[in-house]
Write an enzyme that holds these catalytic residues in place. Structure first.
Site, PDB file in Angstrom:
ATOM      1  CG  ASP A 113      -1.968  -1.003   1.272  1.00  0.00           C
ATOM      2  OD1 ASP A 113      -1.961  -1.888   0.399  1.00  0.00           O
ATOM      3  OD2 ASP A 113      -2.827  -0.931   2.169  1.00  0.00           O
ATOM      4  CG  HIS A 169       2.838  -8.605   0.375  1.00  0.00           C
ATOM      5  ND1 HIS A 169       2.274  -9.719   0.938  1.00  0.00           N
ATOM      6  CD2 HIS A 169       2.551  -7.567   1.221  1.00  0.00           C
ATOM      7  CE1 HIS A 169       1.665  -9.383   2.067  1.00  0.00           C
ATOM      8  NE2 HIS A 169       1.821  -8.075   2.266  1.00  0.00           N
ATOM      9  CB  SER A 256       9.148   2.769   5.156  1.00  0.00           C
ATOM     10  OG  SER A 256       9.027   2.788   6.564  1.00  0.00           O
TER      11      SER A 256
END
Length: 296
Positions: A113, A169, A256
């Site tokens: 996301d 991911h 981040s």
């Protein structure tokens, strides 16, 4: 004020920035910049704050953080009262149905996301950090030979805010190498900071690995730490097979960035992402969302 594009609503939105006043003070005022260089960018500051966020005392922050930033907790595996600390909440897992993964092997998905910026036909020595500021891939990974493989390819920069789901991911099936770690500072990765600190990504703590993917050739995967992100956790097992959508790792507290590099002529990135990126506007995306298609 940070304007982003929401693909689902096809509208522009103003990002809610956690600690915006503090960020502007740190990166815009002379006193704030001095404090930043002397203390905030240092590992000790992020480590100290990280310890607090790991403690049970930090639980009191969770409810106000959720309410102030409108975080949808219905997507989470745990209920609010089940988190043992703020960091436990921050690295929360989502229900599987919250982020569906397409089975189409030709679709490149977002690794997480965040707010995505995409560039094609990249120049290794002039990667765009933000309008007017560039950096070098060779300096970013400290490996000239690997960097050369991505000349003319694609660069994807996914900026995560403190409000986001903070696990990242794999974007395809394959085998991922061991992670190489590069020590550095802990500047914020918010656009407020990117406008002020040249070569910011090359100065911050970062980790990179190569995913030998089945459908998009070798993908260079990088995770960049930031203020209060004292730890980047890699949860995958190196040199073993992984599947598209499998978790690679997670960031502890703080904003981040995940950066992907793909080789030339491997993928065509969606036009809306490239168009908005050329205008300096990030696009809101979710983990598993299609962002490009394999060049056949």
């Amino acid at each position: 004020m940070i304007k982003i594009y929401n693909r689902s609503t096809k509208k522009y939105e103003i990002e809610k920035v956690a600690g915006e006043t503090y960020l502007k003070w740190c990166y815009s005022s002379p006193v704030g910049m001095k404090f930043l260089e002397l203390f905030i960018k240092k590992k000790a500051f992020s480590k100290l704050y990280g310890k607090f966020c790991d403690s049970s005392l930090s639980k009191r922050k969770i409810s106000s953080f959720i309410n102030d930033l409108d975080i949808d907790m219905s997507l989470c595996e745990k209920d609010i009262e089940d988190f043992s600390s703020f960091n436990d909440f921050f690295i929360r897992k989502l229900k599987p149905e919250a982020r569906p993964i397409t089975n189409d092997k030709n679709i490149l998905i977002s690794p997480g996301d965040g707010r995505l910026t995409a560039f094609s036909n990249i120049d290794l020595d002039r990667l765009v950090q933000i309008k007017g500021l560039t950096y070098s891939l060779k300096e970013l990974i400290n490996n000239d030979s690997v960097a050369e493989d991505y000349n003319g390819g694609v660069c994807l920069i996914l900026r995560l805010c403190p409000t986001d789901y903070h696990r990242f991911h794999f974007v395809d099936d394959g085998i991922c190498s061991e992670t190489k770690k590069i020590d550095g500072s802990y500047y914020s990765v918010n656009p407020i900071a990117l406008e002020k600190i040249p070569n910011l990504f090359c100065q911050n703590k970062r980790e990179w690995s190569i995913l030998k993917s089945k459908n998009f050739d070798d993908i260079l995967c990088m995770e960049v730490g930031a203020t209060c992100v004292g730890t980047i956790i890699q949860t995958y097992e190196p040199n073993t097979e992984v599947s598209k959508g499998d978790e690679k790792g997670y960031f502890k507290f703080g904003g981040s960035t995940t950066v992907l590099f793909l080789k030339k002529d491997t993928v065509e990135i969606d036009k809306d992402l490239l168009e908005h990126s050329s205008l300096g506007i990030e696009t809101q995306v979710l983990m598993g969302e299609g962002i490009g298609r394999k060049i056949l």
